[in-house]
Design a protein around this motif. Structure first.
Motif, PDB file in Angstrom:
ATOM      1  N   MET A   1      -3.980 -30.157  17.332  1.00  0.00           N
ATOM      2  CA  MET A   1      -5.393 -29.854  17.533  1.00  0.00           C
ATOM      3  C   MET A   1      -5.638 -28.346  17.418  1.00  0.00           C
ATOM      4  SD  MET A   1      -6.868 -32.448  20.443  1.00  0.00           S
ATOM      5  CE  MET A   1      -5.736 -31.962  21.762  1.00  0.00           C
ATOM      6  N   LEU A   2      -6.876 -27.998  17.072  1.00  0.00           N
ATOM      7  CA  LEU A   2      -7.268 -26.608  16.865  1.00  0.00           C
ATOM      8  C   LEU A   2      -8.014 -26.090  18.086  1.00  0.00           C
ATOM      9  CD1 LEU A   2      -8.663 -26.985  13.229  1.00  0.00           C
ATOM     10  CD2 LEU A   2      -6.395 -26.164  13.898  1.00  0.00           C
ATOM     11  N   SER A   3      -7.611 -24.952  18.601  1.00  0.00           N
ATOM     12  CA  SER A   3      -8.291 -24.337  19.737  1.00  0.00           C
ATOM     13  C   SER A   3      -9.425 -23.449  19.234  1.00  0.00           C
ATOM     14  CB  SER A   3      -7.316 -23.498  20.563  1.00  0.00           C
ATOM     15  OG  SER A   3      -8.021 -22.682  21.483  1.00  0.00           O
ATOM     16  N   ALA A   4     -10.657 -23.821  19.562  1.00  0.00           N
ATOM     17  CA  ALA A   4     -11.811 -23.043  19.114  1.00  0.00           C
ATOM     18  C   ALA A   4     -11.767 -21.628  19.668  1.00  0.00           C
ATOM     19  CB  ALA A   4     -13.093 -23.746  19.545  1.00  0.00           C
ATOM     20  N   ALA A   5     -11.455 -21.479  20.949  1.00  0.00           N
ATOM     21  CA  ALA A   5     -11.436 -20.151  21.559  1.00  0.00           C
ATOM     22  C   ALA A   5     -10.359 -19.270  20.931  1.00  0.00           C
ATOM     23  CB  ALA A   5     -11.216 -20.268  23.071  1.00  0.00           C
ATOM     24  N   ALA A   6      -9.179 -19.838  20.702  1.00  0.00           N
ATOM     25  CA  ALA A   6      -8.089 -19.058  20.110  1.00  0.00           C
ATOM     26  C   ALA A   6      -8.407 -18.664  18.673  1.00  0.00           C
ATOM     27  CB  ALA A   6      -6.792 -19.851  20.169  1.00  0.00           C
ATOM     28  N   LEU A   7      -9.008 -19.571  17.909  1.00  0.00           N
ATOM     29  CA  LEU A   7      -9.354 -19.249  16.523  1.00  0.00           C
ATOM     30  C   LEU A   7     -10.419 -18.164  16.460  1.00  0.00           C
ATOM     31  CD1 LEU A   7      -9.425 -22.820  14.944  1.00  0.00           C
ATOM     32  CD2 LEU A   7      -7.728 -21.030  14.520  1.00  0.00           C
ATOM     33  N   ALA A   8     -11.432 -18.251  17.329  1.00  0.00           N
ATOM     34  CA  ALA A   8     -12.470 -17.217  17.344  1.00  0.00           C
ATOM     35  C   ALA A   8     -11.879 -15.864  17.705  1.00  0.00           C
ATOM     36  CB  ALA A   8     -13.578 -17.609  18.316  1.00  0.00           C
ATOM     37  N   HIS A   9     -10.959 -15.863  18.656  1.00  0.00           N
ATOM     38  CA  HIS A   9     -10.296 -14.608  19.040  1.00  0.00           C
ATOM     39  C   HIS A   9      -9.509 -14.034  17.863  1.00  0.00           C
ATOM     40  CE1 HIS A   9      -8.422 -11.670  21.690  1.00  0.00           C
ATOM     41  NE2 HIS A   9      -7.236 -12.002  21.189  1.00  0.00           N
ATOM     42  N   ALA A  10      -8.828 -14.911  17.118  1.00  0.00           N
ATOM     43  CA  ALA A  10      -8.051 -14.448  15.961  1.00  0.00           C
ATOM     44  C   ALA A  10      -8.952 -13.863  14.881  1.00  0.00           C
ATOM     45  CB  ALA A  10      -7.223 -15.597  15.402  1.00  0.00           C
ATOM     46  N   VAL A  11     -10.143 -14.443  14.712  1.00  0.00           N
ATOM     47  CA  VAL A  11     -11.091 -13.902  13.732  1.00  0.00           C
ATOM     48  C   VAL A  11     -11.555 -12.514  14.158  1.00  0.00           C
ATOM     49  CG1 VAL A  11     -13.408 -14.177  12.749  1.00  0.00           C
ATOM     50  CG2 VAL A  11     -11.860 -16.146  12.871  1.00  0.00           C
ATOM     51  N   ARG A  12     -11.897 -12.374  15.435  1.00  0.00           N
ATOM     52  CA  ARG A  12     -12.392 -11.074  15.905  1.00  0.00           C
ATOM     53  C   ARG A  12     -11.305 -10.006  15.888  1.00  0.00           C
ATOM     54  NH1 ARG A  12     -15.031 -14.522  19.783  1.00  0.00           N
ATOM     55  NH2 ARG A  12     -17.169 -14.844  19.073  1.00  0.00           N
ATOM     56  N   ALA A  13     -10.054 -10.439  16.030  1.00  0.00           N
ATOM     57  CA  ALA A  13      -8.935  -9.493  15.994  1.00  0.00           C
ATOM     58  C   ALA A  13      -8.515  -9.157  14.574  1.00  0.00           C
ATOM     59  CB  ALA A  13      -7.752 -10.061  16.764  1.00  0.00           C
ATOM     60  N   GLY A  14      -9.113  -9.816  13.590  1.00  0.00           N
ATOM     61  CA  GLY A  14      -8.801  -9.540  12.199  1.00  0.00           C
ATOM     62  C   GLY A  14      -7.575 -10.266  11.670  1.00  0.00           C
ATOM     63  N   ARG A  15      -7.013 -11.195  12.458  1.00  0.00           N
ATOM     64  CA  ARG A  15      -5.828 -11.931  12.002  1.00  0.00           C
ATOM     65  C   ARG A  15      -6.187 -13.093  11.092  1.00  0.00           C
ATOM     66  NH1 ARG A  15      -4.812 -11.412  17.500  1.00  0.00           N
ATOM     67  NH2 ARG A  15      -5.100 -13.662  17.819  1.00  0.00           N
ATOM     68  N   LEU A  16      -7.401 -13.594  11.206  1.00  0.00           N
ATOM     69  CA  LEU A  16      -7.887 -14.684  10.370  1.00  0.00           C
ATOM     70  C   LEU A  16      -9.310 -14.375   9.942  1.00  0.00           C
ATOM     71  CD1 LEU A  16      -6.789 -17.865  12.397  1.00  0.00           C
ATOM     72  CD2 LEU A  16      -5.803 -17.096  10.233  1.00  0.00           C
ATOM     73  N   THR A  17      -9.761 -15.017   8.885  1.00  0.00           N
ATOM     74  CA  THR A  17     -11.161 -14.964   8.491  1.00  0.00           C
ATOM     75  C   THR A  17     -11.757 -16.359   8.659  1.00  0.00           C
ATOM     76  OG1 THR A  17     -10.778 -15.575   6.183  1.00  0.00           O
ATOM     77  CG2 THR A  17     -10.577 -13.220   6.755  1.00  0.00           C
ATOM     78  N   PRO A  18     -13.089 -16.467   8.748  1.00  0.00           N
ATOM     79  CA  PRO A  18     -13.691 -17.796   8.775  1.00  0.00           C
ATOM     80  C   PRO A  18     -13.277 -18.656   7.580  1.00  0.00           C
ATOM     81  CG  PRO A  18     -15.301 -16.178   9.450  1.00  0.00           C
ATOM     82  CD  PRO A  18     -14.090 -15.406   8.994  1.00  0.00           C
ATOM     83  N   ALA A  19     -13.104 -18.025   6.430  1.00  0.00           N
ATOM     84  CA  ALA A  19     -12.681 -18.777   5.246  1.00  0.00           C
ATOM     85  C   ALA A  19     -11.269 -19.337   5.416  1.00  0.00           C
ATOM     86  CB  ALA A  19     -12.758 -17.895   4.004  1.00  0.00           C
ATOM     87  N   ASP A  20     -10.389 -18.575   6.076  1.00  0.00           N
ATOM     88  CA  ASP A  20      -9.032 -19.079   6.335  1.00  0.00           C
ATOM     89  C   ASP A  20      -9.079 -20.358   7.170  1.00  0.00           C
ATOM     90  OD1 ASP A  20      -7.840 -16.883   5.059  1.00  0.00           O
ATOM     91  OD2 ASP A  20      -7.743 -15.714   6.919  1.00  0.00           O
ATOM     92  N   ILE A  21      -9.922 -20.343   8.200  1.00  0.00           N
ATOM     93  CA  ILE A  21     -10.017 -21.501   9.092  1.00  0.00           C
ATOM     94  C   ILE A  21     -10.642 -22.686   8.366  1.00  0.00           C
ATOM     95  CG2 ILE A  21     -11.021 -22.357  11.245  1.00  0.00           C
ATOM     96  CD1 ILE A  21     -10.938 -19.396  12.217  1.00  0.00           C
ATOM     97  N   ALA A  22     -11.673 -22.432   7.587  1.00  0.00           N
ATOM     98  CA  ALA A  22     -12.310 -23.511   6.834  1.00  0.00           C
ATOM     99  C   ALA A  22     -11.337 -24.147   5.847  1.00  0.00           C
ATOM    100  CB  ALA A  22     -13.544 -22.984   6.107  1.00  0.00           C
TER     101      ALA A  22
END
Length: 422
Positions: free
Chosen positions: A4-25
């Protein structure tokens, strides 16, 4: 099965620059392509649109950071059909989005599609399969929303609950389901089933994920504080406890013991008769209001309703207004008694469902352990992490005081961590 995907962890990774929204999509799209043929969580899937929107500028700075979200198909969407699980609305495109859909998009969510629902969020099963075991029901009516999160296809999905349609499928699929306090999330743009009961809720991997998403969408302070006292739970099995399976009893006892070991107080109680009386009142209110909510479909398109729904609406039409009004008075007394009960406890701990997800797809399971709490308007959270004898998920339900959603989510997160540590 995919994690399962953690919404809070993914959002944190986006804000930290480790992921982009496109990566998650892209990650979600890959999992959807692999899982959707078996799970059938979507009524309408828009992978191309999701991927295109994930590349829009500025998403990473918004509260939901470009996370993909699924929308239950009883909530209006102007960009995608809203078919409500019924042939009567095949291809129907509303002129506007439901208020909650617009809230999610404004907060930076990216819509992945519409999630499969039972017919008008009633009892006729959707085509969705339980991703934990395909031969079993995912529950209803928010079947697709719960299943998509459980299968790792989406980090977040919107559902609705009139009797038990957030908490029960969350229990069956092993995810967190959060039914907020009544009217915390506006229901404008929802196909109404019963206006005194309909509540929009959220599905996520963990309690922190639904708290994060609800806070991001509503602008309210709903995320639990890290430093808080261990709660005092009232263990309430209700008058229907004899209808819960041995697995359900074992899960509830295991959750209570885990809470005690983590430092919480747990006191077993019997609910006052004023509260228990609300269970029957819920059925009267739901039936009476549904018969009016579907007056147009009944009068002009009755042949396109399932036999199950048509029979239910016909029964609702036999309820006299004075019977409905008496049920509303019973509900009011029950809410007052519940508020008094919470003077001594931080949260109630009770069953989420009668047992594991039933085998087969002819039924979505019973909401018998949800109706009372939906009628009360109280916030409810399915806490995952336990299993039954056959290995399927078994959730337990945390019920809080009306309007105290942050505290309820905090009690649920405490219990979630206690179960994980046990």
């Amino acid at each position: 099965m995919t994690e399962m995907l953690s919404a809070a962890a993914l959002a944190h990774a986006v804000r930290a620059g480790r992921l982009t929204p496109a990566d998650i999509a892209e990650r979600c799209a890959e999992t959807i392509r692999a899982q959707e043929p078996q799970v059938r969580a979507f009524a309408t899937l828009d992978l191309d649109g999701m991927l295109a929107r994930s590349r829009e500028a500025g998403l990473a700075e918004r509260p939901l950071a470009g996370l993909p979200i699924g929308i239950k198909d009883v909530l209006d969407t102007a960009a995608l059909p809203t078919e409500r699980g019924s042939p009567l609305y095949a291809g129907y495109l509303p002129a506007t989005d439901a208020a909650v859909v617009r809230m999610a998009l404004r907060a930076g969510a990216v819509m992945a599609g519409k999630m499969a629902t039972t017919e008008f969020a009633f009892m006729k099963p959707a085509a969705t399969r339980n991703p934990r075991r395909h031969a079993h029901t995912p529950g209803g009516s928010s079947a697709g929303s719960a299943a998509a999160v459980a299968a790792g296809m989406l980090p977040l999905a919107l559902g609705t609950q009139t009797a038990g349609s957030v908490i029960r499928p969350a229990s069956f699929c092993g995810v967190t389901g959060y039914k907020p306090s009544f009217k915390l999330i506006p229901v404008l743009g929802l196909k109404v089933f019963a206006w005194s009961l309909d509540t929009i809720g959220l599905f996520g991997a963990h309690v922190g994920d639904v708290a994060f998403a609800a806070a991001a969408m509503t602008g309210r302070d709903l995320q639990p504080d890290e430093e808080s006292e261990a709660p005092h739970f009232a263990l309430a099995k209700t008058a229907r406890a004899d209808q819960a399976s041995p697995d359900a009893h074992a899960a509830l006892e295991a959750a209570a013991e885990a809470a005690r070991k983590a430092g919480a107080r747990v006191t077993e109680i019997e609910l006052p008769p004023e509260i228990e009386a609300s269970d029957e009142a819920q059925g009267v209110i739901q039936s009476y209001e549904a018969a009016l909510a579907f007056a147009d479909e009944w009068d002009r398109h009755r042949e396109q309703l399932s036999d199950m729904l048509a029979a239910y609406l016909a029964d609702g039409m036999t309820i006299a207004p004075e019977t409905y009004d008496a049920a509303r008075r019973t509900a009011r007394r029950g809410r007052h008694a519940l508020a008094d009960l919470f003077a001594g406890y931080d949260a109630l701990l009770t069953f989420s469902a009668p047992g594991e997800a039933p085998e087969g797809h002819a039924s979505t399971g019973s909401p018998m352990f949800n109706r009372l709490w939906t009628l009360s308007g109280a916030p409810c959270v399915n806490v995952a992490g336990l299993t039954g004898a056959s290995g399927l998920p078994m959730g337990v339900q945390v019920v809080g005081r009306f309007g105290r959603d942050k505290a309820t989510l905090g009690a649920a997160r405490f219990l979630e961590r206690a179960i994980a540590a046990a």
